[in-house]
Design a protein around this motif. Sequence first.
Motif, PDB file in Angstrom:
ATOM      1  N   LEU A 100       9.096  -3.999   0.209  1.00  0.00           N
ATOM      2  CA  LEU A 100       8.689  -5.355   0.560  1.00  0.00           C
ATOM      3  C   LEU A 100       8.201  -5.467   2.000  1.00  0.00           C
ATOM      4  O   LEU A 100       7.137  -6.027   2.263  1.00  0.00           O
ATOM      5  CB  LEU A 100       9.842  -6.335   0.323  1.00  0.00           C
ATOM      6  CG  LEU A 100       9.488  -7.807   0.457  1.00  0.00           C
ATOM      7  CD1 LEU A 100       8.348  -8.181  -0.482  1.00  0.00           C
ATOM      8  CD2 LEU A 100      10.693  -8.685   0.178  1.00  0.00           C
ATOM      9  N   ILE A 101       8.956  -4.932   2.953  1.00  0.00           N
ATOM     10  CA  ILE A 101       8.521  -5.013   4.350  1.00  0.00           C
ATOM     11  C   ILE A 101       7.253  -4.189   4.582  1.00  0.00           C
ATOM     12  O   ILE A 101       6.297  -4.689   5.201  1.00  0.00           O
ATOM     13  CB  ILE A 101       9.661  -4.599   5.301  1.00  0.00           C
ATOM     14  CG1 ILE A 101      10.777  -5.655   5.252  1.00  0.00           C
ATOM     15  CG2 ILE A 101       9.150  -4.443   6.737  1.00  0.00           C
ATOM     16  CD1 ILE A 101      11.977  -5.329   6.101  1.00  0.00           C
ATOM     17  N   PRO A 102       7.157  -2.942   4.076  1.00  0.00           N
ATOM     18  CA  PRO A 102       5.865  -2.245   4.188  1.00  0.00           C
ATOM     19  C   PRO A 102       4.733  -2.988   3.492  1.00  0.00           C
ATOM     20  O   PRO A 102       3.613  -3.035   4.005  1.00  0.00           O
ATOM     21  CB  PRO A 102       6.140  -0.890   3.520  1.00  0.00           C
ATOM     22  CG  PRO A 102       7.604  -0.692   3.646  1.00  0.00           C
ATOM     23  CD  PRO A 102       8.204  -2.066   3.540  1.00  0.00           C
ATOM     24  N   GLY A 103       5.022  -3.561   2.325  1.00  0.00           N
ATOM     25  CA  GLY A 103       3.981  -4.297   1.608  1.00  0.00           C
ATOM     26  C   GLY A 103       3.507  -5.507   2.393  1.00  0.00           C
ATOM     27  O   GLY A 103       2.300  -5.787   2.459  1.00  0.00           O
ATOM     28  N   THR A 104       4.422  -6.219   3.038  1.00  0.00           N
ATOM     29  CA  THR A 104       4.040  -7.361   3.867  1.00  0.00           C
ATOM     30  C   THR A 104       3.197  -6.917   5.046  1.00  0.00           C
ATOM     31  O   THR A 104       2.220  -7.568   5.419  1.00  0.00           O
ATOM     32  CB  THR A 104       5.305  -8.084   4.360  1.00  0.00           C
ATOM     33  OG1 THR A 104       6.091  -8.493   3.235  1.00  0.00           O
ATOM     34  CG2 THR A 104       4.944  -9.312   5.173  1.00  0.00           C
TER      35      THR A 104
ATOM     36  N   THR B 234      -7.611  -8.125  -2.975  1.00  0.00           N
ATOM     37  CA  THR B 234      -7.239  -6.758  -3.357  1.00  0.00           C
ATOM     38  C   THR B 234      -5.750  -6.657  -3.631  1.00  0.00           C
ATOM     39  O   THR B 234      -5.309  -6.085  -4.635  1.00  0.00           O
ATOM     40  CB  THR B 234      -7.634  -5.766  -2.249  1.00  0.00           C
ATOM     41  OG1 THR B 234      -9.035  -5.868  -2.003  1.00  0.00           O
ATOM     42  CG2 THR B 234      -7.273  -4.343  -2.639  1.00  0.00           C
ATOM     43  N   VAL B 235      -4.955  -7.233  -2.732  1.00  0.00           N
ATOM     44  CA  VAL B 235      -3.500  -7.133  -2.869  1.00  0.00           C
ATOM     45  C   VAL B 235      -3.010  -7.963  -4.052  1.00  0.00           C
ATOM     46  O   VAL B 235      -2.124  -7.536  -4.809  1.00  0.00           O
ATOM     47  CB  VAL B 235      -2.804  -7.582  -1.567  1.00  0.00           C
ATOM     48  CG1 VAL B 235      -1.301  -7.370  -1.674  1.00  0.00           C
ATOM     49  CG2 VAL B 235      -3.352  -6.809  -0.381  1.00  0.00           C
ATOM     50  N   LEU B 236      -3.573  -9.159  -4.228  1.00  0.00           N
ATOM     51  CA  LEU B 236      -3.184  -9.991  -5.364  1.00  0.00           C
ATOM     52  C   LEU B 236      -3.515  -9.307  -6.684  1.00  0.00           C
ATOM     53  O   LEU B 236      -2.722  -9.330  -7.629  1.00  0.00           O
ATOM     54  CB  LEU B 236      -3.890 -11.343  -5.291  1.00  0.00           C
ATOM     55  CG  LEU B 236      -3.427 -12.309  -4.198  1.00  0.00           C
ATOM     56  CD1 LEU B 236      -4.359 -13.516  -4.127  1.00  0.00           C
ATOM     57  CD2 LEU B 236      -2.000 -12.750  -4.423  1.00  0.00           C
ATOM     58  N   ALA B 237      -4.692  -8.686  -6.742  1.00  0.00           N
ATOM     59  CA  ALA B 237      -5.092  -7.984  -7.964  1.00  0.00           C
ATOM     60  C   ALA B 237      -4.168  -6.805  -8.234  1.00  0.00           C
ATOM     61  O   ALA B 237      -3.737  -6.583  -9.377  1.00  0.00           O
ATOM     62  CB  ALA B 237      -6.532  -7.509  -7.848  1.00  0.00           C
ATOM     63  N   LEU B 238      -3.838  -6.043  -7.194  1.00  0.00           N
ATOM     64  CA  LEU B 238      -2.970  -4.878  -7.365  1.00  0.00           C
ATOM     65  C   LEU B 238      -1.561  -5.296  -7.766  1.00  0.00           C
ATOM     66  O   LEU B 238      -0.957  -4.722  -8.686  1.00  0.00           O
ATOM     67  CB  LEU B 238      -2.937  -4.065  -6.063  1.00  0.00           C
ATOM     68  CG  LEU B 238      -2.129  -2.771  -6.088  1.00  0.00           C
ATOM     69  CD1 LEU B 238      -2.635  -1.829  -7.171  1.00  0.00           C
ATOM     70  CD2 LEU B 238      -2.177  -2.088  -4.717  1.00  0.00           C
TER      71      LEU B 238
ATOM     72  N   GLY C  84       8.843  -4.144 -10.021  1.00  0.00           N
ATOM     73  CA  GLY C  84       9.305  -4.404  -8.661  1.00  0.00           C
ATOM     74  C   GLY C  84       8.230  -4.160  -7.624  1.00  0.00           C
ATOM     75  O   GLY C  84       8.081  -4.929  -6.667  1.00  0.00           O
ATOM     76  N   LEU C  85       7.448  -3.091  -7.803  1.00  0.00           N
ATOM     77  CA  LEU C  85       6.363  -2.801  -6.867  1.00  0.00           C
ATOM     78  C   LEU C  85       5.302  -3.892  -6.915  1.00  0.00           C
ATOM     79  O   LEU C  85       4.771  -4.322  -5.873  1.00  0.00           O
ATOM     80  CB  LEU C  85       5.747  -1.443  -7.198  1.00  0.00           C
ATOM     81  CG  LEU C  85       4.619  -0.963  -6.277  1.00  0.00           C
ATOM     82  CD1 LEU C  85       5.089  -0.912  -4.826  1.00  0.00           C
ATOM     83  CD2 LEU C  85       4.112   0.404  -6.736  1.00  0.00           C
ATOM     84  N   GLY C  86       4.990  -4.355  -8.115  1.00  0.00           N
ATOM     85  CA  GLY C  86       4.028  -5.442  -8.239  1.00  0.00           C
ATOM     86  C   GLY C  86       4.512  -6.713  -7.560  1.00  0.00           C
ATOM     87  O   GLY C  86       3.740  -7.394  -6.867  1.00  0.00           O
ATOM     88  N   LEU C  87       5.792  -7.038  -7.720  1.00  0.00           N
ATOM     89  CA  LEU C  87       6.350  -8.227  -7.072  1.00  0.00           C
ATOM     90  C   LEU C  87       6.309  -8.097  -5.556  1.00  0.00           C
ATOM     91  O   LEU C  87       6.037  -9.066  -4.838  1.00  0.00           O
ATOM     92  CB  LEU C  87       7.794  -8.442  -7.539  1.00  0.00           C
ATOM     93  CG  LEU C  87       7.993  -8.787  -9.014  1.00  0.00           C
ATOM     94  CD1 LEU C  87       9.479  -8.819  -9.361  1.00  0.00           C
ATOM     95  CD2 LEU C  87       7.355 -10.127  -9.349  1.00  0.00           C
ATOM     96  N   ALA C  88       6.574  -6.890  -5.044  1.00  0.00           N
ATOM     97  CA  ALA C  88       6.580  -6.660  -3.597  1.00  0.00           C
ATOM     98  C   ALA C  88       5.202  -6.866  -2.987  1.00  0.00           C
ATOM     99  O   ALA C  88       5.086  -7.288  -1.829  1.00  0.00           O
ATOM    100  CB  ALA C  88       7.085  -5.252  -3.289  1.00  0.00           C
ATOM    101  N   LEU C  89       4.153  -6.556  -3.727  1.00  0.00           N
ATOM    102  CA  LEU C  89       2.795  -6.763  -3.230  1.00  0.00           C
ATOM    103  C   LEU C  89       2.305  -8.189  -3.466  1.00  0.00           C
ATOM    104  O   LEU C  89       1.616  -8.773  -2.622  1.00  0.00           O
ATOM    105  CB  LEU C  89       1.841  -5.777  -3.905  1.00  0.00           C
ATOM    106  CG  LEU C  89       2.014  -4.301  -3.544  1.00  0.00           C
ATOM    107  CD1 LEU C  89       1.105  -3.441  -4.406  1.00  0.00           C
ATOM    108  CD2 LEU C  89       1.716  -4.068  -2.069  1.00  0.00           C
ATOM    109  N   LEU C  90       2.657  -8.750  -4.617  1.00  0.00           N
ATOM    110  CA  LEU C  90       2.122 -10.046  -5.001  1.00  0.00           C
ATOM    111  C   LEU C  90       2.668 -11.193  -4.164  1.00  0.00           C
ATOM    112  O   LEU C  90       1.905 -11.987  -3.589  1.00  0.00           O
ATOM    113  CB  LEU C  90       2.411 -10.303  -6.483  1.00  0.00           C
ATOM    114  CG  LEU C  90       2.068 -11.698  -7.019  1.00  0.00           C
ATOM    115  CD1 LEU C  90       0.573 -11.929  -6.977  1.00  0.00           C
ATOM    116  CD2 LEU C  90       2.620 -11.888  -8.418  1.00  0.00           C
TER     117      LEU C  90
END
Length: 411
Positions: free
Chosen positions: A64-68, A78-82, A111-117
């Motif tokens: 989550l912190i790296p994704g933010t 791009t991030v929303l799509a991913l 979980g990875l999708g939630l962390a980016l979305l």
Amino acid sequence: MNPLQSTTTKSKDLGLLLVLVFVACFCEFSIYVLVPLAANARGSSNTWIGVLVGAPQLMLVLTLIPGTHWAAGWRRRTVLALGTGLQGAGALGHAVISNPYAMLLPQLLLGLGLALLWPTYLSYFGSIVRGDAANEWQGRRAALEGVALLIAPVGATFLAQMLSYQKAFAIIGAITVTVALTPVLLMSPTTRPESRQAAKTSLSSSFRQAGGMLKHPALLMILGLISVGAVLVMRVGGPFLTLYLSSLGYGQVAVGLLLSLQALSKITFQAGYGRMTQRIRPIYLLASSIVLAALTYMFLPAFTLPVFLVGILLVSGAFSASYNPAMVGLVSDQFSDEERDLGMAVWITVLSVTVWLASPALGALSDAVGLAALFPIASFVVILATIGLVGYGRWIARRKNAPGELVELWT
């Protein structure tokens, strides 16, 4: 771009974002309900079910912190799509996997999708909704999330009972990828964050800044109460409530309907949250919500007749209604505008650590003592922990050298 065009573009993007969050929430809540039921039907132990439902939180803790941080330098589309694509991929993964142990992989993808979305979505939403329009659009967003929470349990379980778990996952995944990616592609292309400061900052600096936030005693106290409540609201009253209702002999649709009725009660009473904050300090509102919900769940196993079971679920929904808004409001008030994105990531990370650790522990406890006994035991521990944290916080706030932020929080 003239002001009229700018306003039109923002309104269009906000509308598309609301479509996106509705589909994303429906997918997330559907998986949330179906995974414990599917794993249980495939012979999994409650301990492993706890591992499965905690897996998305593990991925949130790690990413989550790296994704933010990374999202600050990428185009939001791009991030929303991913993020949305990975969430849909998690559902599709469950459609092709029937081994309960292999179900861990799509849960990690979720979980990875939630962390980016979610960090990107909330950041984008906050950057274009300002002033008098903020409350109106935030209300629309909350309403759509509530509708998704309301229809996902009964909709997902209906598909599972009429077709199969794998076909239900396939339909939900296909809808998520198709419907949610369409609004992303229709958004205006100029969606890179306005501020590049986070992108210029190294990832290690983001972690150091996040660690510095945890030195504030008021935030630590709030996070402590939130974490205790999460064990009850998000786990005891989440997947383990789903398993318990199934163990009583209710079919998939009946379980989904009962969960939707509880969600309806929660959504209805959340509407009165604003009036409650005028009479009760948010920190006490959070604590009382946790204690009252715990008391309800403590006596849940005593109400097995359908009419009484529906009543106790409606009451538990009413008592837990203020947990989420009080939690979000208290945490949000601790951060300035510049640190809010990272601060919210810190909050969700801490919350995710708690939920991740509690999930297999609660599963193991239910394997040892039974699902019915899990509710009074866990509820009793949550009540003691909440009372202890409130008492300690008030004691600290009354000391002569108490930090001002704690005094303001509790008195």
